[in-house]
Write an enzyme that holds these catalytic residues in place. Structure first.
Site, mmCIF file in Angstrom:
data_model
loop_
_atom_site.group_PDB
_atom_site.id
_atom_site.type_symbol
_atom_site.label_atom_id
_atom_site.label_comp_id
_atom_site.label_asym_id
_atom_site.label_seq_id
_atom_site.Cartn_x
_atom_site.Cartn_y
_atom_site.Cartn_z
ATOM 1 N N LYS A 352 18.851 91.078 3.379
ATOM 2 C CA LYS A 352 18.543 92.510 3.491
ATOM 3 C C LYS A 352 19.727 93.310 2.940
ATOM 4 O O LYS A 352 20.840 93.218 3.464
ATOM 5 C CB LYS A 352 18.293 92.887 4.949
ATOM 6 C CG LYS A 352 17.084 92.201 5.568
ATOM 7 C CD LYS A 352 16.944 92.554 7.034
ATOM 8 C CE LYS A 352 15.805 91.796 7.682
ATOM 9 N NZ LYS A 352 14.482 92.252 7.218
ATOM 10 N N ARG A 429 6.544 85.398 10.147
ATOM 11 C CA ARG A 429 5.202 84.798 10.085
ATOM 12 C C ARG A 429 5.281 83.267 10.027
ATOM 13 O O ARG A 429 4.356 82.586 10.457
ATOM 14 C CB ARG A 429 4.435 85.368 8.895
ATOM 15 C CG ARG A 429 5.009 85.043 7.534
ATOM 16 C CD ARG A 429 4.484 85.945 6.435
ATOM 17 N NE ARG A 429 5.007 87.301 6.579
ATOM 18 C CZ ARG A 429 4.674 88.315 5.769
ATOM 19 N NH1 ARG A 429 3.813 88.122 4.788
ATOM 20 N NH2 ARG A 429 5.185 89.508 5.954
#
Length: 572
Positions: A352, A429
């Site tokens: 990030k 996920r």
């Protein structure tokens, strides 16, 4: 003459545990009025790791948080004695007659004792009763030292607004350093008995949550002065007592969830999260059991997707499974609550970076697990019958190292499906894939998962609303109704099957992320690949409401809705 119907004392006290609020146990003390529901505390076991091992040598301060008692009464508002009389007013309540006197009976009664000061001050300060408005006056002529008007808007009709009212009252009490407050609605006579109960619940919940300040990581802490709140005109008796106790139970779960999310990643590791889950089970051992799987046990279950995410971290993963079973009676429904448990998310090799990436806030990437464990804590106190609940968290960190998962790697989930990792920052996920397969193998009828899954959902719905996805209309109806009772905001988004085209891989069964368009939808489609079609399933993307930017603190979002949903499936 005042007729005291209920006094409920809610205590949220920290214990010897270096991390969190102690678990609360309910004790009923039956005596002459007032009847008290006292939530006492138990001390928790300290963490097994030596204190000096924590990165940065940071350890939460043990802070004694206050008790707050709620008393239901029908005392005359002008005779109530205390620090602040807080009146919830709608815009309509402020209507004046030709002589500029309030037409509302309660406001008129108060103002007649103040020689019109309340009407005069509300006009001068342009107080119109809108939500967010308040005015507090130091006065003489009443039993109270101050009177406050808190705006409720045009026509208050939902739980969230009355929770906000409770929070606003506490904010006024903090500002005035008040120790006791009375709360009354200017217009409560039109409310049904059920509406009064729900309103009292919401006000009490909002007050407890508003009183909370997480000061564990500050070198100095302030002690709130507020000790008691009298609720005037909203009923009395055992039904109200039960509702106020319920407010205390749910609030304790929400506060637990907030503290979990607020805790920095150097303190709240996957192992510590597993310890806290185990403590919930041990505190309510009459209804809970806990299983914590280590790396080798997860390998035996072929959880390749989850373990790939965890591989780069020096802190090993812990797979958490709590089971709630009712203390008596048969089980009619089996549910699973699955929470994303990334205690820190660096993004992995797709690190990030740049403005808005919020890497410094990625401690909140376990907000789904906090909601699940907060709900477990609340349900351990409520003890619903007829329902079995599985609480599942695949806890780990997403870090960077030479052993870590790389873009382009192919991982294999526990149901045998293969996933090409085209973005290591779509890691949540991957952990949920194995957690959902595990949940399905528990023989449950319905699954709800919660995750801070996509920035796309925040772009679509903003910071206050969570997106929900499900192929099951009945389950959507159940969860939405639960959210309406909790005051948390949900919005259904479509599971558009045609978007799956962007999730196809040339070398594996699927990739783990599609393009930028419809990112929250493709994420939900990915999760759907790991749920048995015979089991009802709903996904909540709570990336927006997990955190309050203004307060710079976790919200505890999801706990109350999960509790309400479980109770909807219970037999009592």
């Amino acid at each position: 003459m005042a007729a005291i119907a209920t006094a409920i004392v809610v205590s949220f006290s920290n214990s010897s545990s270096p991390l969190f609020l102690s678990k609360l146990t309910s004790r009923l003390h039956f005596a002459s009025f007032p009847m008290r529901f006292h939530h006492s505390t138990r001390k928790l076991m300290s963490h097994s790791q030596p204190l000096a091992s924590t990165l940065g040598l940071t350890h939460p301060t043990i802070i004694e948080t206050p008790k707050i008692s709620f008393t239901a009464t029908d005392v005359d508002v002008t005779e109530w004695k205390g620090d602040i009389l807080a009146v919830g007013v709608t815009e309509k309540d402020l209507t004046r007659d030709a002589k500029s006197r309030f037409e509302n009976l309660i406001l008129n009664k108060i103002d007649s004792k103040l020689d019109g000061l309340l009407a005069e001050a509300s006009s001068e300060e342009d107080f119109s009763g809108k939500v967010g408005q308040s005015t507090v006056l130091r006065i003489k002529g009443l039993g109270s030292k101050r009177v406050g008007l808190i705006g409720l808007g045009q026509s208050p009709s939902n739980i969230a607004l009355f929770k906000g009212f409770g929070e606003a009252v506490v904010a006024a009490a903090k500002s005035a350093q008040a120790s006791n407050v009375a709360i009354v609605l200017a217009s409560s006579e039109g409310l049904s008995s059920e509406s009064k109960l729900n309103t009292a619940y919401a006000i009490a919940s909002g007050a407890v949550l508003g009183l909370f300040e997480d000061q564990r990581y500050k070198s100095e802490s302030k002690k709130p002065t507020l000790r008691s709140i009298d609720i005037i005109g909203l009923g009395k008796g055992p039904e109200l007592e039960k509702k106020l106790k319920y407010a205390g139970d749910v609030s304790s779960g929400i506060l637990f969830g907030r503290e979990l999310v607020n805790s920095p990643a150097n303190v709240l590791t996957p192992g510590v999260l597993a310890e806290e889950a185990s403590k919930v089970a041990s505190t309510y051992s009459d209804v809970f059991t806990a299983t914590i799987l280590n790396v080798d046990q997860c390998k035996e279950l072929k959880m390749g997707s989850y373990l790939a995410v965890a591989e780069a971290s020096a802190n090993p993963p812990h797979f958490i499974h709590l089971v709630y079973k009712p203390p008596i009676g048969t089980v009619n429904t089996k549910l699973a609550l699955v929470g994303k448990g990334l205690t820190f998310d660096s993004g992995g090799y797709n690190i990030k970076t740049g403005p808005g990436c919020s890497i410094e806030l990625m401690k909140f990437d376990m907000g789904g697990s906090a909601a699940v464990l907060g709900a477990a804590k609340a349900l351990g106190q409520i003890k619903p019958l007829g329902v079995e609940v599985h609480f599942i968290v695949a806890a780990c960190e997403n870090m960077i190292s030479g052993t870590g998962m790389r873009p382009g790697d192919v991982v294999t989930a526990s149901n045998g499906k293969t996933i090409e990792v085209n973005n290591t920052d779509a890691e949540g996920r991957l952990t949920l894939a194995d957690a959902l397969v595990y949940a399905c193998n528990q023989g449950v009828d319905k699954i709800v998962d919660l995750a801070t899954l996509t920035g796309a959902c925040v772009v679509a719905l903003g910071p206050s609303v969570a997106g929900i996805f499900s192929p099951n209309d009945e389950l959507v109806k159940e969860v939405v109704e639960a959210s309406e009772l909790s005051g948390e905001k949900l919005w259904r988004l479509p599971i558009e099957e045609s978007y799956w085209e962007s999730m196809k891989s040339g070398v594996a069964d699927m990739v783990n992320t599609g393009g930028r368009q419809g990112g929250s939808i493709t994420a939900a489609l990915f999760l759907k690949q790991f749920v048995d079609e015979k089991i009802q399933w709903l996904h909540i993307d709570m990336a927006g409401p997990v955190w309050n930017d203004k307060k710079r603190s976790a919200t505890g979002f999801g706990v109350a809705t999960l509790v309400e949903w479980v109770l909807k499936n219970a037999s009592s």
